[in-house]
Motif scaffolding. Structure first.
Motif, short mmCIF file in Angstrom:
data_model
loop_
_atom_site.label_atom_id
_atom_site.label_comp_id
_atom_site.label_asym_id
_atom_site.label_seq_id
_atom_site.Cartn_x
_atom_site.Cartn_y
_atom_site.Cartn_z
N GLY A 248 0.80 -1.21 0.00
CA GLY A 248 0.00 0.00 0.00
C GLY A 248 0.83 1.26 0.00
N ALA A 249 0.14 2.38 -0.21
CA ALA A 249 0.80 3.69 -0.28
C ALA A 249 0.20 4.68 0.71
CB ALA A 249 0.70 4.24 -1.70
N GLY A 250 -0.61 4.18 1.64
CA GLY A 250 -1.23 5.05 2.64
C GLY A 250 -0.57 4.88 3.99
N ARG A 251 -1.36 4.48 4.97
CA ARG A 251 -0.84 4.29 6.33
C ARG A 251 0.25 3.23 6.37
NH1 ARG A 251 1.18 4.05 10.60
NH2 ARG A 251 0.29 4.53 12.66
N GLU A 252 0.32 2.37 5.35
CA GLU A 252 1.33 1.32 5.30
C GLU A 252 2.75 1.90 5.27
OE1 GLU A 252 -2.52 0.12 3.97
OE2 GLU A 252 -1.17 1.59 3.03
N VAL A 253 2.91 3.08 4.66
CA VAL A 253 4.24 3.69 4.55
C VAL A 253 4.76 4.07 5.94
CG1 VAL A 253 5.56 5.64 3.64
CG2 VAL A 253 3.84 4.51 2.20
N GLU A 254 3.95 4.79 6.69
CA GLU A 254 4.35 5.19 8.05
C GLU A 254 4.58 3.97 8.92
OE1 GLU A 254 2.65 7.73 11.89
OE2 GLU A 254 1.56 7.75 9.98
N LEU A 255 3.73 2.95 8.77
CA LEU A 255 3.87 1.74 9.56
C LEU A 255 5.19 1.04 9.24
CD1 LEU A 255 2.96 -0.52 11.41
CD2 LEU A 255 1.45 -1.34 9.59
N GLN B 108 7.93 2.37 8.14
CA GLN B 108 9.03 3.16 8.69
C GLN B 108 9.12 3.02 10.20
OE1 GLN B 108 7.73 6.85 6.93
NE2 GLN B 108 9.10 6.64 5.15
N HIS B 109 7.97 2.87 10.85
CA HIS B 109 7.96 2.64 12.29
C HIS B 109 8.59 1.29 12.62
CE1 HIS B 109 6.60 2.69 16.46
NE2 HIS B 109 6.09 1.47 16.27
N LEU B 110 8.25 0.27 11.85
CA LEU B 110 8.83 -1.06 12.07
C LEU B 110 10.34 -1.01 11.91
CD1 LEU B 110 6.15 -3.10 10.12
CD2 LEU B 110 6.62 -3.34 12.57
#
Length: 333
Positions: free
Chosen positions: A246-253, A255-257
């Motif tokens: 994905g290109a939504g909340r998946e990006v921030e997630l 990077q958090h991981l």
């Protein structure tokens, strides 16, 4: 054929399926499926494909849902039209769902017009993907492609989103293949891998988790992106891994991981940089969610093959074969 060789021949398999489906759809009347509630069903990887397909219908304003085949075997009237997915057309639960839901108009998508699933439906669309291996590669992507073409016709969509898929698949396989050495070094000996996506990408995540279980024998599960944030990700750490679509909340997630020390693989249409433990595979953006699902699953196929090789399981056979999951083929007289 080997798993890697079937992954590699998907451009040809999809071109062949596109040609076959286009020929059949030119004379196939799908108007009887144009009913208020459309169900899409299958089991295993075919249910993952059903989630992708239903999401595309929803995106086009239709009331459509992926329905588990086992929820229909008691004949519950859950939808007005039903699309059944099964590569060989022999999955017991899917055949039973179409047989029990006689009130619905039914389309089967298989590679065999004489299969039990084809015979349980009023309409049939044939795959022409040729050989497949276990885990499935050409069977899964060809099912998505044929279903996507059928839905285009059903919706009166003349954009032909699948004509370019064989060429795009070649490009994505090359791009994703160039990242496999990196992920192979970051993901050795994982105790578990979660796969995450939203909407249609939840189906892709489900398909990816099945590939990892089958090819590399690593415990893997699929989660909706937002649901994942509400607790399931709590067990992830440096001994596990996460694959995100994905290109939504998946990006921030993703990077958090990376920041908390958990290796992650992000398949996305966005411009995102790698992290220390984050590997990004950028794929082309498709307006059709089913076409996007084809492009997105390719990285997961190569990833599963990479981890399979690392575990010494290259082209190993399934350990557990159940006797009651497929409709038996009658013996020749």
């Amino acid at each position: 054929m080997s798993y890697r060789s079937t992954i590699a021949r998907q451009p040809e398999a999809l071109a062949d399926t596109y040609a076959a489906a286009r020929e059949e759809l030119a004379v196939l009347d799908l108007s009887s499926l144009d009913r208020p509630v459309i169900g899409v069903t299958g089991i295993g990887a075919s249910f993952a494909a059903a989630v992708v397909g239903a999401a595309e219908l929803q995106a086009k304003g239709r009331r459509a849902f992926a329905i588990r085949a086992v929820d229909m075997v008691d004949g519950r009237n859950l939808c007005d039209a039903l699309v059944g997915l099964s590569h060989r057309g022999r999955s017991v639960e899917t055949v039973a769902a179409l047989e029990k839901l006689s009130s619905a108009r039914r389309l089967a998508i298989t590679n065999d017009p004489q299969s039990p699933l084809a015979k349980a439906a009023e309409l049939h669309l044939r795959l022409n993907n040729g050989s497949d291996a276990t885990p499935s590669s050409t069977g899964y992507t060809a099912t998505l492609l044929a279903m996507g073409m059928a839905f285009e016709k059903l919706l009166g969509d003349t954009s032909d989103a699948f004509a370019a898929i064989p060429k795009l698949v070649s490009e994505v396989l090359a791009t994703a293949g160039s990242r496999m050495e990196r992920v192979g070094k970051l993901f050795p000996a994982r105790r578990a891998i979660d796969c995450v996506g939203a909407g249609a990408s939840l189906g892709t995540a489900d398909g990816a988790s099945l590939l990892l279980r089958e090819a590399a024998r690593i415990p893997a599960s699929a989660y909706d992106t937002r649901h994942y944030l509400h607790g399931p990700m709590e067990s992830m750490d440096g001994t596990t891994g996460v694959v995100l679509f994905g290109a939504g909340r998946e990006v921030e997630l993703a990077q958090h991981l990376d920041r908390i020390g958990c290796p992650a693989l992000l398949v996305t249409t966005a411009d995102v940089a790698d992290g220390e433990l984050l590997t990004v595979v950028k794929v082309p953006k498709a307006d059709n969610l089913i076409a996007q699902g084809i492009l997105d699953i390719l990285t997961a196929q190569l990833f599963a093959a990479e981890l399979s090789d690392a575990a010494g399981l290259t082209d190993t056979k399934f350990r557990y074969r159940m006797s009651d999951t497929k409709v038996p083929v009658p013996e020749a007289v």
